[in-house]
Structure formats: C-alpha cells, structure tokens
Design a protein around this motif. Structure first.
Motif, PDB file in Angstrom:
ATOM      1  N   ALA A 177       0.822  -1.213   0.000  1.00  0.00           N
ATOM      2  CA  ALA A 177       0.000   0.000   0.000  1.00  0.00           C
ATOM      3  C   ALA A 177       0.856   1.263   0.000  1.00  0.00           C
ATOM      4  CB  ALA A 177      -0.935   0.000   1.201  1.00  0.00           C
ATOM      5  N   GLU A 178       2.021   1.182   0.628  1.00  0.00           N
ATOM      6  CA  GLU A 178       2.933   2.332   0.642  1.00  0.00           C
ATOM      7  C   GLU A 178       3.617   2.520  -0.708  1.00  0.00           C
ATOM      8  OE1 GLU A 178       5.616   1.505   3.796  1.00  0.00           O
ATOM      9  OE2 GLU A 178       4.162   1.893   5.396  1.00  0.00           O
ATOM     10  N   GLN A 179       3.849   1.420  -1.419  1.00  0.00           N
ATOM     11  CA  GLN A 179       4.580   1.468  -2.680  1.00  0.00           C
ATOM     12  C   GLN A 179       3.713   1.924  -3.847  1.00  0.00           C
ATOM     13  OE1 GLN A 179       6.118  -2.505  -3.042  1.00  0.00           O
ATOM     14  NE2 GLN A 179       7.421  -2.315  -1.229  1.00  0.00           N
ATOM     15  N   ASP A 180       2.432   1.559  -3.823  1.00  0.00           N
ATOM     16  CA  ASP A 180       1.543   1.884  -4.946  1.00  0.00           C
ATOM     17  C   ASP A 180       0.150   2.169  -4.419  1.00  0.00           C
ATOM     18  OD1 ASP A 180      -0.296   1.539  -7.277  1.00  0.00           O
ATOM     19  OD2 ASP A 180       1.538   0.958  -8.312  1.00  0.00           O
ATOM     20  N   GLU A 181      -0.431   3.276  -4.841  1.00  0.00           N
ATOM     21  CA  GLU A 181      -1.745   3.683  -4.341  1.00  0.00           C
ATOM     22  C   GLU A 181      -2.877   2.752  -4.784  1.00  0.00           C
ATOM     23  OE1 GLU A 181      -2.698   6.872  -7.971  1.00  0.00           O
ATOM     24  OE2 GLU A 181      -2.646   7.535  -5.869  1.00  0.00           O
ATOM     25  N   HIS A 182      -2.604   1.926  -5.797  1.00  0.00           N
ATOM     26  CA  HIS A 182      -3.646   1.002  -6.248  1.00  0.00           C
ATOM     27  C   HIS A 182      -3.875  -0.138  -5.251  1.00  0.00           C
ATOM     28  CE1 HIS A 182      -2.631   2.862 -10.221  1.00  0.00           C
ATOM     29  NE2 HIS A 182      -3.946   2.819 -10.313  1.00  0.00           N
ATOM     30  N   TYR A 183      -2.925  -0.364  -4.365  1.00  0.00           N
ATOM     31  CA  TYR A 183      -3.086  -1.376  -3.318  1.00  0.00           C
ATOM     32  C   TYR A 183      -3.684  -0.731  -2.069  1.00  0.00           C
ATOM     33  CZ  TYR A 183       0.254  -4.375  -5.876  1.00  0.00           C
ATOM     34  OH  TYR A 183       0.910  -5.141  -6.813  1.00  0.00           O
ATOM     35  N   ILE A 184      -4.716  -1.336  -1.538  1.00  0.00           N
ATOM     36  CA  ILE A 184      -5.239  -0.948  -0.231  1.00  0.00           C
ATOM     37  C   ILE A 184      -5.489  -2.231   0.558  1.00  0.00           C
ATOM     38  CG2 ILE A 184      -6.285   1.231  -0.962  1.00  0.00           C
ATOM     39  CD1 ILE A 184      -8.965  -0.176  -1.135  1.00  0.00           C
ATOM     40  N   GLY A 185      -5.608  -2.104   1.858  1.00  0.00           N
ATOM     41  CA  GLY A 185      -5.815  -3.299   2.673  1.00  0.00           C
ATOM     42  C   GLY A 185      -6.608  -3.010   3.925  1.00  0.00           C
ATOM     43  N   ILE A 186      -7.323  -4.021   4.386  1.00  0.00           N
ATOM     44  CA  ILE A 186      -8.004  -3.950   5.680  1.00  0.00           C
ATOM     45  C   ILE A 186      -7.602  -5.187   6.473  1.00  0.00           C
ATOM     46  CG2 ILE A 186      -9.961  -2.612   4.830  1.00  0.00           C
ATOM     47  CD1 ILE A 186     -11.615  -5.152   4.724  1.00  0.00           C
ATOM     48  N   CYS A 187      -7.596  -5.043   7.781  1.00  0.00           N
ATOM     49  CA  CYS A 187      -7.158  -6.138   8.648  1.00  0.00           C
ATOM     50  C   CYS A 187      -8.259  -6.463   9.642  1.00  0.00           C
ATOM     51  CB  CYS A 187      -5.878  -5.730   9.391  1.00  0.00           C
ATOM     52  SG  CYS A 187      -5.192  -7.017  10.454  1.00  0.00           S
ATOM     53  N   GLN A 188      -8.642  -7.722   9.722  1.00  0.00           N
ATOM     54  CA  GLN A 188      -9.629  -8.151  10.698  1.00  0.00           C
ATOM     55  C   GLN A 188      -8.973  -8.294  12.074  1.00  0.00           C
ATOM     56  OE1 GLN A 188     -13.310 -10.030   9.522  1.00  0.00           O
ATOM     57  NE2 GLN A 188     -12.043 -11.541   8.499  1.00  0.00           N
ATOM     58  N   SER A 189      -9.778  -8.134  13.117  1.00  0.00           N
ATOM     59  CA  SER A 189      -9.251  -8.185  14.484  1.00  0.00           C
ATOM     60  C   SER A 189      -8.792  -9.591  14.860  1.00  0.00           C
ATOM     61  CB  SER A 189     -10.314  -7.713  15.468  1.00  0.00           C
ATOM     62  OG  SER A 189     -11.482  -8.528  15.392  1.00  0.00           O
ATOM     63  N   ARG A 190      -9.312 -10.595  14.174  1.00  0.00           N
ATOM     64  CA  ARG A 190      -8.911 -11.979  14.407  1.00  0.00           C
ATOM     65  C   ARG A 190      -9.351 -12.818  13.207  1.00  0.00           C
ATOM     66  NH1 ARG A 190     -13.273 -15.206  15.828  1.00  0.00           N
ATOM     67  NH2 ARG A 190     -11.883 -16.793  16.645  1.00  0.00           N
ATOM     68  N   ASN A 191      -8.895 -14.050  13.178  1.00  0.00           N
ATOM     69  CA  ASN A 191      -9.283 -14.938  12.092  1.00  0.00           C
ATOM     70  C   ASN A 191     -10.753 -15.325  12.231  1.00  0.00           C
ATOM     71  OD1 ASN A 191      -9.378 -18.245  11.379  1.00  0.00           O
ATOM     72  ND2 ASN A 191      -8.615 -16.890   9.790  1.00  0.00           N
ATOM     73  N   ARG A 192     -11.517 -15.083  11.182  1.00  0.00           N
ATOM     74  CA  ARG A 192     -12.942 -15.394  11.206  1.00  0.00           C
ATOM     75  C   ARG A 192     -13.368 -16.295  10.058  1.00  0.00           C
ATOM     76  NH1 ARG A 192     -15.735 -12.116  14.802  1.00  0.00           N
ATOM     77  NH2 ARG A 192     -14.449 -10.450  15.701  1.00  0.00           N
ATOM     78  N   GLY A 193     -12.434 -16.729   9.252  1.00  0.00           N
ATOM     79  CA  GLY A 193     -12.776 -17.642   8.175  1.00  0.00           C
ATOM     80  C   GLY A 193     -12.895 -16.955   6.829  1.00  0.00           C
ATOM     81  N   HIS A 194     -12.729 -17.745   5.787  1.00  0.00           N
ATOM     82  CA  HIS A 194     -12.699 -17.244   4.414  1.00  0.00           C
ATOM     83  C   HIS A 194     -13.965 -16.490   4.038  1.00  0.00           C
ATOM     84  CE1 HIS A 194     -13.293 -17.659   0.003  1.00  0.00           C
ATOM     85  NE2 HIS A 194     -11.995 -17.428  -0.051  1.00  0.00           N
ATOM     86  N   GLN A 195     -15.130 -17.051   4.340  1.00  0.00           N
ATOM     87  CA  GLN A 195     -16.384 -16.423   3.938  1.00  0.00           C
ATOM     88  C   GLN A 195     -16.572 -15.060   4.601  1.00  0.00           C
ATOM     89  OE1 GLN A 195     -18.946 -18.368   1.633  1.00  0.00           O
ATOM     90  NE2 GLN A 195     -16.759 -18.565   1.247  1.00  0.00           N
ATOM     91  N   ASN A 196     -16.225 -14.970   5.870  1.00  0.00           N
ATOM     92  CA  ASN A 196     -16.349 -13.689   6.579  1.00  0.00           C
ATOM     93  C   ASN A 196     -15.350 -12.666   6.054  1.00  0.00           C
ATOM     94  OD1 ASN A 196     -17.280 -15.965   8.494  1.00  0.00           O
ATOM     95  ND2 ASN A 196     -18.120 -14.138   9.449  1.00  0.00           N
ATOM     96  N   ALA A 197     -14.159 -13.135   5.658  1.00  0.00           N
ATOM     97  CA  ALA A 197     -13.164 -12.226   5.096  1.00  0.00           C
ATOM     98  C   ALA A 197     -13.641 -11.647   3.766  1.00  0.00           C
ATOM     99  CB  ALA A 197     -11.834 -12.955   4.921  1.00  0.00           C
ATOM    100  N   VAL A 198     -14.207 -12.490   2.921  1.00  0.00           N
ATOM    101  CA  VAL A 198     -14.751 -12.007   1.649  1.00  0.00           C
ATOM    102  C   VAL A 198     -15.873 -11.011   1.905  1.00  0.00           C
ATOM    103  CG1 VAL A 198     -15.935 -12.663  -0.475  1.00  0.00           C
ATOM    104  CG2 VAL A 198     -14.114 -14.116   0.407  1.00  0.00           C
TER     105      VAL A 198
END
Length: 322
Positions: free
Chosen positions: A63-84
């Motif tokens: 995200a720092e290298q290129d503005e086209h990348y962004i990210g969010i972080c979950q507070s804990r692992n909640r599984g693939h479906q919840n991440a999507v």
C-alpha cells in the motif's frame, strides 16, 4: 463513465504467495484501466483474515509502494467467507463493481476482462465457473461434484463449479447487505438476491506458492453450512423417514398381536436387538441433524458481528498526510 472496480482478495497466512500474485493483480488492473474498461482510481483490496505470519506487513508495504493497493485487517481470524464479506461490505459504498478472488493465483485473472465486459453489457452478477477439474485429485473432484449435486437435490440454488470468484455490482451489494445471517455460504446466497446474471468459464491452475489453507475438515464444514444455511430439506427428509418407520412399526405391532393370539410367538433375541439398534440409530441421527439447525438458530439470535476491522491502510495514509 467508466466503473470503479475494487478487487477483493482474502488473505490468511499468505506471506509466501502474496509477493508473487500481488504484481499479477496490479498488472491486470492496469491493463483494464489502459483498455478504458474501468476507472483509473480502481483499487486492489487485500483482506487480512487475522494472519499469524507477515501477511499484514506485506500488505502494508504494498500500500505504501503503490496507491492502487489498499488493505483492511480483521481483528482476528474469522474464516474465508467472513473475510470475503468484510471486503465486499467495505467496498460497496466506494466503488461501482467488485471482483472477489483468492490470493493463491489458481483462478485465471484474465477472466476478469470478460467479467467486466458482461457487466458493461448489463449483468449485475458475473460468476466465475471452472470449465473443468483436471487439476484436482480424483477424491477432490468426486467429492466436489457430489457436493454440488447434493446441494441441488436439497433445493439450494447454486451455480455448478462456482466458488467465490465473481463480479458483483455495488447495487447488488447494497441489497445483499440486508442478508444478516451469521452462517455464511456466499456462493449460495448471491443467487437469492436476484438481478441479471451470467457466467464466465475459465481453467483453474495449480497454486503458485505456499500451501492450501483449506483442508478437508474445512471443506466438509463449508459443505454442511451450505446445506443447512440454504435448505430445510434434511428436516423434511427426517419427517418422511419417521413416517415410513412409524408405518412399518404399526404394521409390525399388528402382526405381533395377531401372532400372539394364534400362539405362534417365540422369543428372539437377535431380531429384538436388530430392531432396537436400527431405531436407536435413526433417532440419534435425526436428533443430530435437528440439533445442528438449533445450534445455527442459537448463533443467529445472538446477532454477533460477522467481522471486525481493526486497521485500514488508507486510514494510516490519511494520518501520515495530516
């Protein structure tokens, strides 16, 4: 006006594959921008699902290298479906379309061109569908095909050989936000929303790096979630089975009374044990299936959040600019 696209990519312990696939996603995004199919302010959103390795650090650096990348972080692992789901809900108010895809590079990213074309042609949902399962083992191929057939037999509306590679418009996502269930099976829930849809077919390849984080146990759990979240047919089957057994038992009681009156009865240990074991097994299975549904009701009524976002790369960028 060109639509703004956000590619939603769930990540869990992907420090090995992310440096390989991230440039691939960026190249694809830039090619779509160059072809004037999408807006230049389109983005790639990585969703860190509580990874225990350096996945979030890698996402932050990207995200720092290129503005086209962004990210969010979950507070804990909640599984693939919840991440999507977290990524889609985060993106729905800041884009026109989303494409969800796994991080491992197995899904053909070139299918995105056709997906965007179908959207521009009027489709609100475009499903990425595997044209074959040549790369799967015999066991996985057989069980996967059986799973889709079982879902259809249970009355669940799913797209055959479709997982979570799909284009969805923000219009659909805003309606999808009204679906509040905790037990998620996204590939079966989006067809329930409706709107014009179509499918794009592609070949799936081997994972580019790292190892799969979706073992057999998780696949079976997802399969059971799919059946119980989309259909109550197992309970109906239990009721039908109970009626059949009750009818047979009633006939058996009449037969036993008649035989007793005629004096033809004889003690039979084996037959008694077989009947008891059979009926007990049926009862335990039936109680188990009903218990699964009751457990899901228990989880739903508590209305706990399906995801919690603890950090966003663009929040950090805004703080740095202040």
């Amino acid at each position: 006006m060109q639509p703004r696209l956000i590619i939603v990519i769930p990540c869990y312990n992907e420090q090995e594959v992310l440096p390989v696939t991230a440039p691939m996603f960026l190249n694809k995004l830039e090619s779509l921008i160059a072809a004037e199919k999408i807006s230049p302010d389109s983005r790639i959103m990585f969703v860190n699902d509580g990874s225990k390795d350096d996945t979030w650090e890698i996402i932050s650096r990207l995200a720092e290298q290129d503005e086209h990348y962004i990210g969010i972080c979950q507070s804990r692992n909640r599984g693939h479906q919840n991440a999507v789901l977290a990524g889609l809900m985060e993106a729905k108010d800041i884009c026109d379309i989303t494409i969800s895809i796994d991080c491992d590079g197995q899904d053909d990213i070139n299918a995105m061109d056709k997906m965007v074309d179908e959207y521009l042609g009027g489709c609100e949902i475009v499903y990425g569908v595997r044209s074959s399962r040549k790369t799967d083992s015999f066991f996985k191929r057989t069980t996967a095909q059986g799973f889709y057939k079982l879902l259809n037999a249970m009355g669940a509306e799913v797209v055959y050989n479709h997982a979570d590679y799909r284009l969805v418009s923000s219009r659909v996502l805003k309606e999808f936000a009204n679906y509040k269930e905790v037990n998620l099976f996204l590939r079966g829930m989006f067809p329930l929303v409706g709107f014009k849809s179509t499918s794009v077919y592609y070949e799936r390849s081997e994972r580019l790096a790292g190892k799969s984080h979706y073992p057999l146990s998780k696949m079976l759990s997802l399969a059971f979630d799919g059946i119980t979240s989309l259909s109550i047919k197992p309970i109906k089957l239990i009721f039908g089975l109970g009626m059949v057994i009750a009818t047979i038992s009633f006939v058996g009681v009449i037969w036993a009374i008649v035989e007793a009156l005629l004096g033809n009865t004889a003690s039979g240990w084996a037959s008694t044990i077989c009947i008891i074991c059979f009926l007990s097994g049926i009862q335990l299975i039936s109680i188990g299936v009903i218990g699964q549904y009751i457990g899901k009701i228990y989880m739903e009524v508590k209305q706990r959040p399906r995801y919690i976002i603890s950090e966003r790369t663009y929040d950090r960028r805004e703080r740095d600019n202040e």
